[in-house]
Scaffold this active site. Structure first.
Site, PDB file in Angstrom:
ATOM      1  N   TYR A   1      31.887  58.795  19.274  1.00 12.80           N
ATOM      2  CA  TYR A   1      32.052  57.704  18.317  1.00 12.80           C
ATOM      3  C   TYR A   1      31.424  58.058  16.971  1.00 12.80           C
ATOM      4  CZ  TYR A   1      31.659  53.004  16.313  1.00 12.80           C
ATOM      5  OH  TYR A   1      31.741  51.911  15.489  1.00 12.80           O
TER       6      TYR A   1
ATOM      7  N   ASP B   1      48.074  45.275  16.521  1.00 10.24           N
ATOM      8  CA  ASP B   1      47.177  45.498  17.648  1.00 10.24           C
ATOM      9  C   ASP B   1      47.988  46.054  18.813  1.00 10.24           C
ATOM     10  OD1 ASP B   1      44.133  44.255  18.089  1.00 10.24           O
ATOM     11  OD2 ASP B   1      45.174  44.709  19.968  1.00 10.24           O
TER      12      ASP B   1
END
Length: 256
Positions: free
Chosen positions: A161, A37
């Site tokens: 997106y 991450d």
């Protein structure tokens, strides 16, 4: 609960949401899990929690910005040096810029570029270096996270997106066909409306939620548990003959 015993799995975007749920399920199924991450503190917290539950050596925290090839390359090199080279990779990290992404006539180029950099280029880089590692180790399973908005026109308010997710679906098939003979399987999981902390914090309008759920044939929103079960299957030997496929986990929403 040992379908993934002896495997090492890298999950990107694994410090929260679906990524964390998948990484946790993988660990409970016997895998060693790399929590990758951008948020180093959140990744470390996730590793500490898994270590407390399942024992030291269960998880490894990796700070990695998937939109940067030097960062991705360095991340895989770090894992190789530490003895954590993955044979399962879940390319899950991504962004959806609520309040910024828009229909194309109103779309700012910077929003488009940021979304493409993370969702499409970042996924490509994650997969590229996963393939390189798996070619050296004899194969593995790669799982990408798609979206129904990449299949239908429903996400027209999110041009960036939706387009990047359509690209991910294409990338899945292309890489699967290119490396099947090398023992590398590549599939995508396409979650529908899934209740995660991020989704519920953004979409907390009861009427809006009811309208979305009303379009789902199974009559309920998805949960991270619905997604993680399919990903465990794809990471395991049970899916040994599955590659190049798009697995819809959307309660039947895109079947209508």
């Amino acid at each position: 609960m040992s379908r993934l015993a002896s495997r090492t799995a890298l999950v990107t975007g694994a410090a929260s949401g679906i990524g964390l749920a998948v990484a946790t399920r993988f660990a409970r199924e016997g895998a060693r899990v790399v929590i990758a991450d951008r948020d180093a503190d959140a990744a470390r917290t996730a590793v500490d929690r898994l270590s407390a539950e399942l024992g030291e050596g269960t998880a490894y925290a990796l700070t990695m910005d998937i939109s940067s090839e030097p960062a991705v390359e360095a991340g895989y090199a770090e894992l190789a040096e530490a003895g954590w080279t993955p044979d399962v990779v879940v390319a899950n990290a991504g962004v959806q810029l609520f309040g910024q992404d828009a229909k194309i006539a109103d779309l700012d180029l910077a929003v488009w570029q940021r979304t493409v950099d993370v969702n499409l280029t970042g996924t490509m880089l994650t997969v590229k270096h996963a393939v390189r590692a798996m070619l050296a180790s004899g194969g593995g399973s790669i799982i990408l996270t798609g979206s129904p908005t990449g299949l239908t026109g429903e996400g027209n308010d999110f041009t960036s997106y939706s387009t990047t997710k359509a690209g991910i679906h294409g990338l899945t098939r292309t890489v699967a066909a290119a490396y099947a003979k090398d023992g590398i399987r590549v599939n995508a999981v396409i979650p529908g409306y899934t209740e995660t902390p991020l989704v519920t914090s953004i979409s907390d309008d009861p009427e809006e939620r009811a309208a979305i759920v009303g379009r789902i044939p199974l009559g309920r929103p998805g949960t991270p548990a619905d997604v993680e079960g399919v990903m465990v299957f794809l990471a395991s030997d049970d899916a040994a003959f599955a590659t190049g496929a798009l697995f819809r986990v959307d309660g039947g929403m895109t079947s209508l």
